[in-house]
Write a protein that holds these residues in place. Structure first.
Motif, PDB file in Angstrom:
ATOM      1  N   SER A  12      21.290 -22.266 103.266  1.00  0.00           N
ATOM      2  CA  SER A  12      22.620 -22.716 103.676  1.00  0.00           C
ATOM      3  C   SER A  12      23.714 -21.891 103.014  1.00  0.00           C
ATOM      4  O   SER A  12      23.501 -21.217 102.010  1.00  0.00           O
ATOM      5  CB  SER A  12      22.805 -24.188 103.311  1.00  0.00           C
ATOM      6  OG  SER A  12      22.766 -24.360 101.906  1.00  0.00           O
ATOM      7  N   SER A  13      24.876 -21.979 103.639  1.00  0.00           N
ATOM      8  CA  SER A  13      26.096 -21.393 103.090  1.00  0.00           C
ATOM      9  C   SER A  13      27.234 -22.302 103.517  1.00  0.00           C
ATOM     10  O   SER A  13      27.463 -22.499 104.716  1.00  0.00           O
ATOM     11  CB  SER A  13      26.316 -19.978 103.630  1.00  0.00           C
ATOM     12  OG  SER A  13      27.538 -19.461 103.134  1.00  0.00           O
ATOM     13  N   GLY A  14      27.917 -22.880 102.533  1.00  0.00           N
ATOM     14  CA  GLY A  14      28.987 -23.822 102.864  1.00  0.00           C
ATOM     15  C   GLY A  14      28.412 -25.027 103.591  1.00  0.00           C
ATOM     16  O   GLY A  14      27.446 -25.630 103.145  1.00  0.00           O
ATOM     17  N   LYS A  17      23.745 -24.840 107.792  1.00  0.00           N
ATOM     18  CA  LYS A  17      22.362 -24.829 107.329  1.00  0.00           C
ATOM     19  C   LYS A  17      21.480 -24.274 108.426  1.00  0.00           C
ATOM     20  O   LYS A  17      21.738 -24.492 109.608  1.00  0.00           O
ATOM     21  CB  LYS A  17      21.896 -26.244 106.981  1.00  0.00           C
ATOM     22  CG  LYS A  17      22.587 -26.837 105.793  1.00  0.00           C
ATOM     23  CD  LYS A  17      22.049 -28.211 105.472  1.00  0.00           C
ATOM     24  CE  LYS A  17      22.799 -28.747 104.260  1.00  0.00           C
ATOM     25  NZ  LYS A  17      22.271 -30.010 103.820  1.00  0.00           N
ATOM     26  N   ARG A  65      18.660 -21.008  97.793  1.00  0.00           N
ATOM     27  CA  ARG A  65      19.669 -21.797  98.503  1.00  0.00           C
ATOM     28  C   ARG A  65      20.239 -21.042  99.698  1.00  0.00           C
ATOM     29  O   ARG A  65      20.367 -21.586 100.789  1.00  0.00           O
ATOM     30  CB  ARG A  65      20.806 -22.193  97.551  1.00  0.00           C
ATOM     31  CG  ARG A  65      21.901 -23.030  98.217  1.00  0.00           C
ATOM     32  CD  ARG A  65      23.091 -23.267  97.306  1.00  0.00           C
ATOM     33  NE  ARG A  65      23.637 -22.055  96.730  1.00  0.00           N
ATOM     34  CZ  ARG A  65      24.429 -21.188  97.370  1.00  0.00           C
ATOM     35  NH1 ARG A  65      24.774 -21.390  98.617  1.00  0.00           N
ATOM     36  NH2 ARG A  65      24.878 -20.110  96.757  1.00  0.00           N
ATOM     37  N   ASP A  66      20.553 -19.767  99.513  1.00  0.00           N
ATOM     38  CA  ASP A  66      21.225 -19.006 100.572  1.00  0.00           C
ATOM     39  C   ASP A  66      20.442 -17.772 101.035  1.00  0.00           C
ATOM     40  O   ASP A  66      20.993 -16.912 101.714  1.00  0.00           O
ATOM     41  CB  ASP A  66      22.617 -18.581 100.111  1.00  0.00           C
ATOM     42  CG  ASP A  66      22.584 -17.693  98.867  1.00  0.00           C
ATOM     43  OD1 ASP A  66      21.515 -17.570  98.229  1.00  0.00           O
ATOM     44  OD2 ASP A  66      23.633 -17.117  98.528  1.00  0.00           O
ATOM     45  N   GLN A  67      19.169 -17.693 100.662  1.00  0.00           N
ATOM     46  CA  GLN A  67      18.353 -16.531 101.037  1.00  0.00           C
ATOM     47  C   GLN A  67      16.908 -16.949 101.259  1.00  0.00           C
ATOM     48  O   GLN A  67      16.457 -17.939 100.698  1.00  0.00           O
ATOM     49  CB  GLN A  67      18.346 -15.491  99.915  1.00  0.00           C
ATOM     50  CG  GLN A  67      19.682 -14.952  99.520  1.00  0.00           C
ATOM     51  CD  GLN A  67      19.574 -14.223  98.205  1.00  0.00           C
ATOM     52  OE1 GLN A  67      18.802 -13.282  98.076  1.00  0.00           O
ATOM     53  NE2 GLN A  67      20.329 -14.653  97.211  1.00  0.00           N
ATOM     54  N   ASN A 102      24.406  -9.321  96.688  1.00  0.00           N
ATOM     55  CA  ASN A 102      25.869  -9.255  96.852  1.00  0.00           C
ATOM     56  C   ASN A 102      26.314  -7.875  97.309  1.00  0.00           C
ATOM     57  O   ASN A 102      27.198  -7.751  98.171  1.00  0.00           O
ATOM     58  CB  ASN A 102      26.580  -9.650  95.554  1.00  0.00           C
ATOM     59  CG  ASN A 102      26.407 -11.122  95.248  1.00  0.00           C
ATOM     60  OD1 ASN A 102      26.198 -11.943  96.141  1.00  0.00           O
ATOM     61  ND2 ASN A 102      26.470 -11.463  93.973  1.00  0.00           N
ATOM     62  N   ILE A 154      19.814 -13.892 104.919  1.00  0.00           N
ATOM     63  CA  ILE A 154      20.910 -14.238 104.022  1.00  0.00           C
ATOM     64  C   ILE A 154      21.907 -15.114 104.772  1.00  0.00           C
ATOM     65  O   ILE A 154      22.432 -14.719 105.816  1.00  0.00           O
ATOM     66  CB  ILE A 154      21.633 -12.978 103.500  1.00  0.00           C
ATOM     67  CG1 ILE A 154      20.649 -12.048 102.800  1.00  0.00           C
ATOM     68  CG2 ILE A 154      22.775 -13.376 102.569  1.00  0.00           C
ATOM     69  CD1 ILE A 154      21.227 -10.682 102.464  1.00  0.00           C
ATOM     70  N   ALA A 155      22.163 -16.308 104.229  1.00  0.00           N
ATOM     71  CA  ALA A 155      23.217 -17.181 104.738  1.00  0.00           C
ATOM     72  C   ALA A 155      24.498 -16.742 104.040  1.00  0.00           C
ATOM     73  O   ALA A 155      24.694 -16.986 102.855  1.00  0.00           O
ATOM     74  CB  ALA A 155      22.889 -18.642 104.434  1.00  0.00           C
ATOM     75  N   SER A 156      25.347 -16.048 104.771  1.00  0.00           N
ATOM     76  CA  SER A 156      26.515 -15.399 104.185  1.00  0.00           C
ATOM     77  C   SER A 156      27.709 -16.337 104.069  1.00  0.00           C
ATOM     78  O   SER A 156      27.841 -17.311 104.819  1.00  0.00           O
ATOM     79  CB  SER A 156      26.892 -14.188 105.039  1.00  0.00           C
ATOM     80  OG  SER A 156      28.061 -13.584 104.552  1.00  0.00           O
ATOM     81  N   SER A 157      28.597 -15.997 103.161  1.00  0.00           N
ATOM     82  CA  SER A 157      29.822 -16.775 102.975  1.00  0.00           C
ATOM     83  C   SER A 157      30.734 -16.701 104.196  1.00  0.00           C
ATOM     84  O   SER A 157      31.643 -17.513 104.331  1.00  0.00           O
ATOM     85  CB  SER A 157      30.566 -16.281 101.732  1.00  0.00           C
ATOM     86  OG  SER A 157      30.899 -14.909 101.887  1.00  0.00           O
TER      87      SER A 157
END
Length: 176
Positions: A12-14, A17, A65-67, A102, A154-157
């Motif tokens: 997830s990101s923000g 999901k 969490r985000d990858q 990043n 990757i769940a990006s910002s």
């Protein structure tokens, strides 16, 4: 914990999901299609990665969490050398990609695809050097090697899910 049965994870990101379902299999030629399951510790990661070994071939899965990372390797050469190099490669590939996520996303969000490609080529060159000259388990083999494919999600910002596939040699890619 059998990749043939299928597994899933969420990144997830923000508020967004993504549920990722996957499956895989392998075979130790002439021996078994049941993997040896091991937990592999990746530098800088709190939890271990699941690795499924089939003789000289192996696959691994790791969620953050985000990858998410999905890897397949195919060892070559004398049995023990190919097996060791194939298995050791997972922790270094995932570790290097996670450590540089990043920078990878910065290049992608700036649409610097050539720089991204050159950066990844450099990472794989560094990993190759590490496996051949530094890693205490693999450096002792003067014959053997591995092909390697990794899928990095990757769940990006920016609210998008990015998928990258990196390949060295002819390892098969997992369909996701």
């Amino acid at each position: 914990d059998d990749p043939r049965e299928g597994m899933s994870g969420i990144i997830s990101s923000g508020t967004k999901k993504w549920k990722i379902d996957f499956a895989g299999s392998g075979i130790e030629k002439g021996v078994t299609d049941v993997p040896e399951i091991v937990e592999v510790y990746v530098k800088g990661c709190k939890y271990p990665m699941k690795q499924y070994n089939y003789g000289q071939d192996s696959l691994s899965v790791m969620f953050f969490r985000d990858q998410a990372y999905f890897c397949v390797s195919d060892g070559h050469g004398p049995i023990q050398g190919g097996k060791t190099i194939s298995r050791e490669a997972h922790k270094y590939v995932v570790g290097m990609l996670k450590m540089n996520v990043n920078h990878i996303m910065d290049l992608i969000l700036k649409n610097e695809t050539l720089e991204h490609q050159m950066f990844i080529n450099g990472l794989f060159s560094d990993i190759d050097n590490y496996l051949m000259n530094i890693d205490p388990l693999s450096r002792i083999y003067n014959m053997g090697g591995t092909t390697f494919t990794v899928i990095q999600k990757i769940a990006s910002s920016d609210g998008n899910l990015y998928t990258f596939t990196y390949n060295v040699g002819d390892s098969p890619c997992v369909s996701i």
